[in-house]
Scaffold this motif. Structure first.
Motif, PDB file in Angstrom:
ATOM      1  N   ILE A  67       0.855  -1.197   0.000  1.00 37.45           N
ATOM      2  CA  ILE A  67       0.000   0.000   0.000  1.00 37.45           C
ATOM      3  C   ILE A  67       0.889   1.244   0.000  1.00 37.45           C
ATOM      4  N   ALA A  68       0.645   2.130  -0.960  1.00 35.43           N
ATOM      5  CA  ALA A  68       1.435   3.374  -1.045  1.00 35.43           C
ATOM      6  C   ALA A  68       0.489   4.512  -1.415  1.00 35.43           C
ATOM      7  N   VAL A  69      -0.539   4.693  -0.582  1.00 35.89           N
ATOM      8  CA  VAL A  69      -1.606   5.639  -0.942  1.00 35.89           C
ATOM      9  C   VAL A  69      -1.356   7.066  -0.436  1.00 35.89           C
ATOM     10  N   GLY A  70      -0.210   7.296   0.216  1.00 34.56           N
ATOM     11  CA  GLY A  70       0.078   8.646   0.704  1.00 34.56           C
ATOM     12  C   GLY A  70      -0.740   9.007   1.938  1.00 34.56           C
ATOM     13  N   ALA A  71      -0.576  10.255   2.387  1.00 33.98           N
ATOM     14  CA  ALA A  71      -1.312  10.744   3.569  1.00 33.98           C
ATOM     15  C   ALA A  71      -2.275  11.827   3.097  1.00 33.98           C
TER      16      ALA A  71
ATOM     17  N   PHE B  57      -7.816  22.040  -5.179  1.00 38.18           N
ATOM     18  CA  PHE B  57      -7.439  23.141  -6.072  1.00 38.18           C
ATOM     19  C   PHE B  57      -6.180  22.786  -6.872  1.00 38.18           C
ATOM     20  N   LEU B  58      -5.144  22.292  -6.179  1.00 44.07           N
ATOM     21  CA  LEU B  58      -3.850  22.041  -6.844  1.00 44.07           C
ATOM     22  C   LEU B  58      -3.927  20.875  -7.828  1.00 44.07           C
ATOM     23  N   SER B  59      -4.598  19.793  -7.429  1.00 42.04           N
ATOM     24  CA  SER B  59      -4.625  18.636  -8.340  1.00 42.04           C
ATOM     25  C   SER B  59      -5.490  18.953  -9.560  1.00 42.04           C
TER      26      SER B  59
ATOM     27  N   ASP C 149       4.352  24.527   2.946  1.00 40.19           N
ATOM     28  CA  ASP C 149       4.693  24.353   1.525  1.00 40.19           C
ATOM     29  C   ASP C 149       3.449  24.198   0.645  1.00 40.19           C
ATOM     30  N   THR C 150       2.447  23.485   1.146  1.00 41.57           N
ATOM     31  CA  THR C 150       1.225  23.310   0.348  1.00 41.57           C
ATOM     32  C   THR C 150       0.555  24.674   0.160  1.00 41.57           C
ATOM     33  N   GLY C 151       0.548  25.468   1.233  1.00 41.85           N
ATOM     34  CA  GLY C 151       0.000  26.821   1.150  1.00 41.85           C
ATOM     35  C   GLY C 151       0.763  27.650   0.134  1.00 41.85           C
TER      36      GLY C 151
ATOM     37  N   GLY D 189       5.867   4.616   2.559  1.00 38.99           N
ATOM     38  CA  GLY D 189       5.724   6.045   2.254  1.00 38.99           C
ATOM     39  C   GLY D 189       4.908   6.807   3.283  1.00 38.99           C
ATOM     40  N   ASP D 190       4.275   7.871   2.822  1.00 38.10           N
ATOM     41  CA  ASP D 190       3.510   8.752   3.711  1.00 38.10           C
ATOM     42  C   ASP D 190       2.363   8.026   4.413  1.00 38.10           C
ATOM     43  N   SER D 191       1.872   6.935   3.812  1.00 40.76           N
ATOM     44  CA  SER D 191       0.750   6.221   4.436  1.00 40.76           C
ATOM     45  C   SER D 191       1.182   5.602   5.766  1.00 40.76           C
TER      46      SER D 191
ATOM     47  N   SER E 254       5.299  13.625   4.586  1.00 39.46           N
ATOM     48  CA  SER E 254       6.740  13.793   4.740  1.00 39.46           C
ATOM     49  C   SER E 254       7.336  14.385   3.470  1.00 39.46           C
ATOM     50  N   LEU E 255       8.450  13.804   3.022  1.00 36.66           N
ATOM     51  CA  LEU E 255       9.164  14.358   1.864  1.00 36.66           C
ATOM     52  C   LEU E 255       9.417  13.266   0.833  1.00 36.66           C
ATOM     53  N   VAL E 256       9.631  13.678  -0.419  1.00 30.44           N
ATOM     54  CA  VAL E 256       9.850  12.727  -1.512  1.00 30.44           C
ATOM     55  C   VAL E 256      11.026  11.793  -1.204  1.00 30.44           C
ATOM     56  N   VAL E 257      12.133  12.360  -0.724  1.00 36.36           N
ATOM     57  CA  VAL E 257      13.317  11.510  -0.485  1.00 36.36           C
ATOM     58  C   VAL E 257      13.009  10.408   0.536  1.00 36.36           C
TER      59      VAL E 257
HETATM   60  C1  FAD Z   1       1.222  20.267  -2.242  1.00 33.71           C
HETATM   61  C2  FAD Z   1       2.390  19.418  -1.842  1.00 33.71           C
HETATM   62  C3  FAD Z   1       3.671  19.836  -2.160  1.00 33.71           C
HETATM   63  C4  FAD Z   1       4.765  19.056  -1.809  1.00 33.71           C
HETATM   64  N1  FAD Z   1       6.015  19.498  -2.139  1.00 33.71           N
HETATM   65  C5  FAD Z   1       7.069  18.736  -1.817  1.00 33.71           C
HETATM   66  C6  FAD Z   1       8.375  19.151  -2.176  1.00 33.71           C
HETATM   67  O1  FAD Z   1       8.565  20.214  -2.772  1.00 33.71           O
HETATM   68  N2  FAD Z   1       9.425  18.343  -1.841  1.00 33.71           N
HETATM   69  C7  FAD Z   1       9.246  17.153  -1.188  1.00 33.71           C
HETATM   70  O2  FAD Z   1      10.217  16.442  -0.923  1.00 33.71           O
HETATM   71  N3  FAD Z   1       8.012  16.744  -0.830  1.00 33.71           N
HETATM   72  C8  FAD Z   1       6.925  17.495  -1.134  1.00 33.71           C
HETATM   73  N4  FAD Z   1       5.680  17.074  -0.782  1.00 33.71           N
HETATM   74  C9  FAD Z   1       5.540  15.784  -0.073  1.00 33.71           C
HETATM   75  C10 FAD Z   1       5.643  14.610  -1.052  1.00 33.71           C
HETATM   76  O3  FAD Z   1       4.780  14.852  -2.147  1.00 33.71           O
HETATM   77  C11 FAD Z   1       5.250  13.312  -0.346  1.00 33.71           C
HETATM   78  O4  FAD Z   1       6.001  13.153   0.844  1.00 33.71           O
HETATM   79  C12 FAD Z   1       5.496  12.095  -1.231  1.00 33.71           C
HETATM   80  O5  FAD Z   1       4.912  12.287  -2.505  1.00 33.71           O
HETATM   81  C13 FAD Z   1       4.910  10.842  -0.583  1.00 33.71           C
HETATM   82  O6  FAD Z   1       5.012   9.765  -1.477  1.00 33.71           O
HETATM   83  P1  FAD Z   1       4.013   8.526  -1.387  1.00 33.71           P
HETATM   84  O7  FAD Z   1       4.358   7.667  -2.558  1.00 33.71           O
HETATM   85  O8  FAD Z   1       4.043   7.931  -0.036  1.00 33.71           O
HETATM   86  O9  FAD Z   1       2.544   9.134  -1.560  1.00 33.71           O
HETATM   87  P2  FAD Z   1       1.955  10.071  -2.708  1.00 33.71           P
HETATM   88  O10 FAD Z   1       3.002  10.698  -3.548  1.00 33.71           O
HETATM   89  O11 FAD Z   1       0.969  10.949  -2.012  1.00 33.71           O
HETATM   90  O12 FAD Z   1       1.203   9.041  -3.649  1.00 33.71           O
HETATM   91  C14 FAD Z   1       0.040   8.373  -3.246  1.00 33.71           C
HETATM   92  C15 FAD Z   1      -0.772   8.091  -4.507  1.00 33.71           C
HETATM   93  O13 FAD Z   1      -1.762   7.109  -4.211  1.00 33.71           O
HETATM   94  C16 FAD Z   1      -2.980   7.495  -4.807  1.00 33.71           C
HETATM   95  N5  FAD Z   1      -4.075   6.842  -4.076  1.00 33.71           N
HETATM   96  C17 FAD Z   1      -4.650   7.202  -2.901  1.00 33.71           C
HETATM   97  N6  FAD Z   1      -5.614   6.324  -2.558  1.00 33.71           N
HETATM   98  C18 FAD Z   1      -5.642   5.378  -3.524  1.00 33.71           C
HETATM   99  C19 FAD Z   1      -6.409   4.199  -3.747  1.00 33.71           C
HETATM  100  N7  FAD Z   1      -7.355   3.808  -2.880  1.00 33.71           N
HETATM  101  N8  FAD Z   1      -6.146   3.469  -4.854  1.00 33.71           N
HETATM  102  C20 FAD Z   1      -5.185   3.837  -5.729  1.00 33.71           C
HETATM  103  N9  FAD Z   1      -4.430   4.942  -5.581  1.00 33.71           N
HETATM  104  C21 FAD Z   1      -4.653   5.700  -4.493  1.00 33.71           C
HETATM  105  C22 FAD Z   1      -2.970   9.002  -4.680  1.00 33.71           C
HETATM  106  O14 FAD Z   1      -3.868   9.573  -5.599  1.00 33.71           O
HETATM  107  C23 FAD Z   1      -1.517   9.319  -5.004  1.00 33.71           C
HETATM  108  O15 FAD Z   1      -1.315   9.452  -6.388  1.00 33.71           O
HETATM  109  C24 FAD Z   1       4.573  17.830  -1.113  1.00 33.71           C
HETATM  110  C25 FAD Z   1       3.285  17.411  -0.787  1.00 33.71           C
HETATM  111  C26 FAD Z   1       2.202  18.196  -1.141  1.00 33.71           C
HETATM  112  C27 FAD Z   1       0.817  17.732  -0.769  1.00 33.71           C
END
Ligand code: FAD
Length: 251
Positions: free
Chosen positions: A9-13, A35-37, A68-70, A218-220, A225-228
């Motif tokens: 599972i990598a659905v983010g936060a 708004f952003l997406s 940062d989101t703001g 990941g964030d889930s 958190s951050l991309v790295v």
């Molecule tokens: C506005 C904003 C700006 C950011 N800027 C930075 C930055 O400049 N530098 C930095 O390092 N970090 C930044 N971050 C943080 C960074 O984006 C995250 O830490 C990182 O992307 C987390 O990776 P992830 O793969 O865990 O989750 P995500 O990248 O959030 O990916 C999760 C994906 O899963 C999908 N998803 C959710 N639920 C389901 C489901 N049920 N089925 C299928 N798919 C699903 C989502 O749509 C999304 O595409 C930012 C975050 C935000 C919100």
């Protein structure tokens, strides 16, 4: 589920923090990511109904949340042609340059000015949102109150209301107050994975959730958190799943 040997599972936060204030239900108030997406989808050529579009064009925009989101909301609003963009933050303005309270190796809590801010917006601190005021169900103004932060004996900061209020003209309000945890409703609750005390997916030392064969990353797991860190976490999950398969084969 049965057709997969393992699931990651990598659905983010994605669960945004909401604001509890009078008038929150009014039109014109959106979560930042809606708004952003939408802007990203439009740039990719996706078409949408006129009434679905959240546009900052010719609007007085108030971004609530100084992170940062703001900042991304500020830049996007300016590029869409907003009349005025104001960003407010509940916490005090961080120091510029160096912060003696966060020496190395702590993360430096200092004022960040992004290219979005440089495009032109008003940034203000120590402001709490009290109410959304509107006309015919659409927001037109936001009532804000100045707050102070006092340090307690135990070092904890406490917010104190000052009673000094004012209204800010705003016909588009973007909520960028951070993210709580992954979205629980639907997919995750149906899988039945356990959550930790903060609402993130709980994993053991092998990156496995409480449900057999299901890993999370990941964030889930970490919270927003951050991309790295997400990349590192994803690599670790791949390694964990590899070990899981090796172990299964030996059985
Ligand atoms: C506005 C904003 C700006 C950011 N800027 C930075 C930055 O400049 N530098 C930095 O390092 N970090 C930044 N971050 C943080 C960074 O984006 C995250 O830490 C990182 O992307 C987390 O990776 P992830 O793969 O865990 O989750 P995500 O990248 O959030 O990916 C999760 C994906 O899963 C999908 N998803 C959710 N639920 C389901 C489901 N049920 N089925 C299928 N798919 C699903 C989502 O749509 C999304 O595409 C930012 C975050 C935000 C919100």
């Amino acid at each position: 589920m049965d057709s997969f040997d393992a699931i990651c599972i990598a659905v983010g936060a994605g669960q945004p923090r909401d604001i509890q204030a009078e008038g929150r239900e009014m039109r014109g108030i959106y979560f930042a990511m809606d708004f952003l997406s939408q802007q990203n989808k439009q740039l990719l050529g996706e078409t949408m109904q006129q009434e679905e579009i959240i546009s900052a064009k010719n609007k007085h925009v108030l971004v609530i949340g100084g992170g940062d989101t703001g900042s991304d909301c500020v830049g996007t609003s300016i590029r869409q042609g907003a009349v005025k963009v104001t960003q407010i933050e509940i916490l005090p303005q961080p120091p510029i340059g160096k912060n003696p309270e966060t020496p190395w190796p702590y993360y430096p809590l200092i004022l960040k000015t992004s290219s979005s801010h440089e495009e032109g917006c008003t940034r203000r601190w120590c402001l709490n949102t009290k109410a959304f005021i509107g006309k015919n169900g659409h927001v037109t103004e936001v009532l804000i109150e100045e707050v102070e932060w006092h340090r307690e004996e135990n070092g904890q900061m406490t917010m104190v209301s000052t009673g000094k209020t004012e209204t800010v003209k705003a016909d588009l309000v973007l909520l960028a107050l951070g993210f709580l945890h992954p979205v629980h409703e639907g997919f995750l609750n149906e899988l039945g994975v356990k959550y930790d005390g903060r609402g993130n997916i709980e994993v053991d030392k092998n990156g496995k959730t409480s449900v057999d064969k299901i890993f999370a990353t990941g964030d889930s797991v970490m919270g927003a958190s951050l991309v790295v860190r997400a990349i590192a976490s994803g690599r670790k999950a791949a390694e964990n799943i590899h070990h899981f398969f090796c172990h299964e084969q030996k059985k």
